[in-house]
Design a protein around this motif. Structure first.
Motif, PDB file in Angstrom:
ATOM      1  N   THR A 219       1.064  -1.163   0.096  1.00 12.00           N
ATOM      2  CA  THR A 219      -0.038   0.022   0.062  1.00 12.00           C
ATOM      3  C   THR A 219       0.993   1.347   0.072  1.00 12.00           C
TER       4      THR A 219
ATOM      5  N   ILE B 196       2.713   1.833  -3.603  1.00 14.63           N
ATOM      6  CA  ILE B 196       1.787   2.155  -4.714  1.00 14.63           C
ATOM      7  C   ILE B 196       1.502   3.631  -4.443  1.00 14.63           C
ATOM      8  N   ALA B 197       1.008   3.912  -2.941  1.00 22.70           N
ATOM      9  CA  ALA B 197       0.890   5.344  -2.766  1.00 22.70           C
ATOM     10  C   ALA B 197       1.933   6.262  -3.226  1.00 22.70           C
TER      11      ALA B 197
ATOM     12  N   TYR C 295       1.038   7.732  -6.771  1.00 15.57           N
ATOM     13  CA  TYR C 295       0.505   8.947  -6.558  1.00 15.57           C
ATOM     14  C   TYR C 295       1.187  10.124  -6.092  1.00 15.57           C
TER      15      TYR C 295
ATOM     16  N   ALA D 221       1.282   7.278   2.268  1.00 17.72           N
ATOM     17  CA  ALA D 221       0.114   6.498   3.049  1.00 17.72           C
ATOM     18  C   ALA D 221       0.573   6.405   4.582  1.00 17.72           C
TER      19      ALA D 221
ATOM     20  N   PHE E 256      -5.824   4.361   3.514  1.00 21.98           N
ATOM     21  CA  PHE E 256      -5.399   3.898   2.258  1.00 21.98           C
ATOM     22  C   PHE E 256      -5.800   2.273   2.526  1.00 21.98           C
TER      23      PHE E 256
ATOM     24  N   GLY F  76      -8.207  -0.619   0.892  1.00 23.97           N
ATOM     25  CA  GLY F  76      -7.929  -1.907   0.623  1.00 23.97           C
ATOM     26  C   GLY F  76      -8.565  -3.030   1.112  1.00 23.97           C
TER      27      GLY F  76
ATOM     28  N   MET G  58     -10.803   7.652  -3.687  1.00 19.80           N
ATOM     29  CA  MET G  58      -9.909   7.721  -4.655  1.00 19.80           C
ATOM     30  C   MET G  58      -9.883   8.942  -5.697  1.00 19.80           C
TER      31      MET G  58
ATOM     32  N   ALA H 183      -6.031   4.810 -11.907  1.00 23.80           N
ATOM     33  CA  ALA H 183      -5.450   4.880 -10.538  1.00 23.80           C
ATOM     34  C   ALA H 183      -6.063   3.808  -9.420  1.00 23.80           C
ATOM     35  N   CYS H 184      -7.257   3.677  -9.734  1.00 22.74           N
ATOM     36  CA  CYS H 184      -7.791   2.328  -8.907  1.00 22.74           C
ATOM     37  C   CYS H 184      -7.255   1.122  -9.137  1.00 22.74           C
TER      38      CYS H 184
ATOM     39  N   PHE I 114      -3.864   0.804  -8.052  1.00 26.70           N
ATOM     40  CA  PHE I 114      -3.729   0.477  -6.483  1.00 26.70           C
ATOM     41  C   PHE I 114      -4.217  -1.055  -6.048  1.00 26.70           C
TER      42      PHE I 114
END
Length: 506
Positions: free
Chosen positions: A182, A185-186, A190, A194, A204, A208, A248, A298-299, A302
């Motif tokens: 998590t 990827i954050a 992005y 997180a 975040f 998940g 998101m 983006a989703c 994630f």
């Protein structure tokens, strides 16, 4: 009396239609499995008699289709094909991709983040999006963002250290690695922090968990999206519910807006999404698309960035605990890599000088694939000939399934298939393996776009962990671990507990 008579006539006609439909493969002289007349070949999982993975395996191993390259079955009353022969799978997924451009899995307008993400979206919009997103995953880009993964993996080690008592601690690796994924990827995709490794209940992480916490309706919805997507709309199922979608949208829109204001360039997913926003993107029917197409990517990044990689890495760690000799080989390789690179953990060292570690990851993905099968639909309006296997022509829109889980555990393809043996994927052994016997990341043009990213993410964490700790079983470590959920890492009722024992390589 007339009403009752009419009812019986309708009932008889429906019954006749059902039996006629069920004779589809017999009429076309195709091997098939006879299954539940109403629910079809996946009835066992629908009726909760077994998990989905086990249901697919049971179909694959039915004696009447044991030695055939493909066979027919029904999803409810719709005929579909299961492709068993790796060479035929290669034809469908690689060589003749133009005849099978789309996945069956899809969503609808009421679930735009589901409909427009790269996994679900149909061609030709899929190709336009894929071409634009591919640069994010080049070796050059991954090398530039490696410092972020290196930092997050250091945070991973710190979080383990903080729990240590007398140089040993029992940890639920499902949660630990999900938190790591998590945060990766954050940060990488992005540009957000997180801080899930610090706070396991970060926003975040809660998103998940929400994505992979199932009830009956969510389970049914996921099933229908992958098999009969038009029925998912009927029950109103959304791949990304309103809470997840809102979260998101708000976060990604904020970062995109700030990035546009400041002009900052990080060469990450947000920069690519800002470029996409400038394009005149249209749906396959020619209608303009809203910004939801950006949030959809983006989703899906994630999901791919934390769940699939986290699941595979958790399984690999479990197998290293069961096979201490293999773990020792990995640690020896990491030590040699570090000596070669003067004690530094570099992108080149992780990706080029740890081949056995990569074999361990691939073998874990073979034993515990993320999905039970990979779907395609025939996109050739003229159909697709199966000659020389058969004179049958696959009709337009027919669904096909490449059974990853059964293939990976087929003793004809992988001797002693339940044994964890990374040497199956050594260079000398891999060259003798049929091209599509292993399809852990898919194959062909629609292979997982994040495959290289996943390797960097997983291998970096493994190097940092195994450099400092030896993994050992605890009294709570399960003797066996199931694969009947593709959300294996997200099962809070089934923690995967392993011991981390401090044992630095240097």
């Amino acid at each position: 009396m007339a009403v009752l008579l009419g009812f019986f006539v309708i009932l008889i006609l429906i019954t006749i239609w059902l039996y006629w439909q069920q004779s589809y493969f017999k009429r076309h002289n195709i091997p098939y499995v006879q299954t539940n007349i109403f629910l079809g070949g996946l009835s066992d999982s629908l009726l909760r008699k077994c998990g989905f993975f086990e249901n697919v395996m049971r179909l694959y191993r039915r004696p009447e289709v044991a030695d055939v390259p493909f066979f027919g079955f029904f999803i409810f009353q719709r005929p579909a094909l299961v492709i068993k022969d790796p060479e035929l799978i290669k034809r469908i997924m690689v060589k003749d991709f133009n005849s099978f451009q789309n996945r069956v899995t899809a969503s609808y307008d009421g679930d735009p983040l589901g409909k427009y993400n790269l996994i679900f979206v149909k061609n030709p919009l899929w190709k336009r999006l894929r071409d634009k997103l591919t640069p994010f995953f080049t070796s050059g880009k991954l090398k530039k963002m490696f410092y972020i993964m290196d930092k997050v993996s250091s945070d991973l080690v710190k979080s383990v250290d903080a729990k240590m008592i007398n140089d040993k601690v029992e940890i639920n690796v499902r949660e630990l690695i999900a938190a790591y994924g998590t945060d990766v990827i954050a940060s990488v995709a992005y540009g957000l922090e997180a801080k899930t490794l610090e706070n396991p209940n970060s926003d975040f992480r809660q998103v998940g968990r929400r994505l992979y916490t199932f009830n009956f309706i969510k389970g049914l919805g996921r099933f229908l999206q992958a098999t009969r997507p038009e029925l998912a709309k009927v029950i109103g199922y959304k791949r990304f519910d309103d809470e997840v979608s809102g979260f998101m949208r708000a976060n990604i829109n904020h970062v995109m807006t700030e990035r546009a204001k400041t002009g900052e360039v990080r060469h990450d997913l947000i920069d690519i999404l800002n470029e996409l926003k400038k394009m005149d993107l249209k749906d396959n029917d020619g209608t303009p698309i809203s910004d939801d197409v950006l949030y959809a990517q983006a989703c899906v990044f994630f999901i791919g960035g934390f769940e699939t990689s986290s699941s595979t890495q958790s399984f690999a760690m479990y197998e290293l605990v069961k096979h201490q000799d293999i773990q020792e080989r990995v640690r020896d390789e990491i030590k040699e890599m570090l000596i070669k690179h003067n004690g530094e953990i570099t992108y080149e060292g992780v990706m080029n000088d740890t081949p056995f570690l990569q074999q361990v990851i691939i073998e874990a993905l073979r034993l515990y694939p993320i999905v039970a099968w990979i779907d395609r639909e025939c996109t050739d309006p003229n159909g697709y000939s199966l000659e020389p296997y058969s004179n049958f022509k696959i009709p337009y829109k027919m669904q096909l399934y490449m059974p990853a889980y059964p293939l990976h555990r087929d003793e004809k393809l992988f001797p002693n298939p339940t044994k964890f043996d990374p040497d199956r994927f050594s260079p000398e052994n891999k060259q003798n393996m049929p091209a599509c016997a292993f399809i852990g990341f898919g194959a062909g043009n629609r292979i997982c776009i994040g495959e290289r990213f996943a390797y960097v993410q997983m291998k970096t964490a493994f190097v940092k962990i195994l450099k400092e700790y030896r993994l050992e079983p605890s009294l709570s470590t399960p003797s066996e671990i199931g694969v009947n959920s593709n959300a294996a890492v997200m099962q809070p009722d089934k923690p995967l507990l392993l011991n981390f024992v401090r044992d630095p390589l240097f």
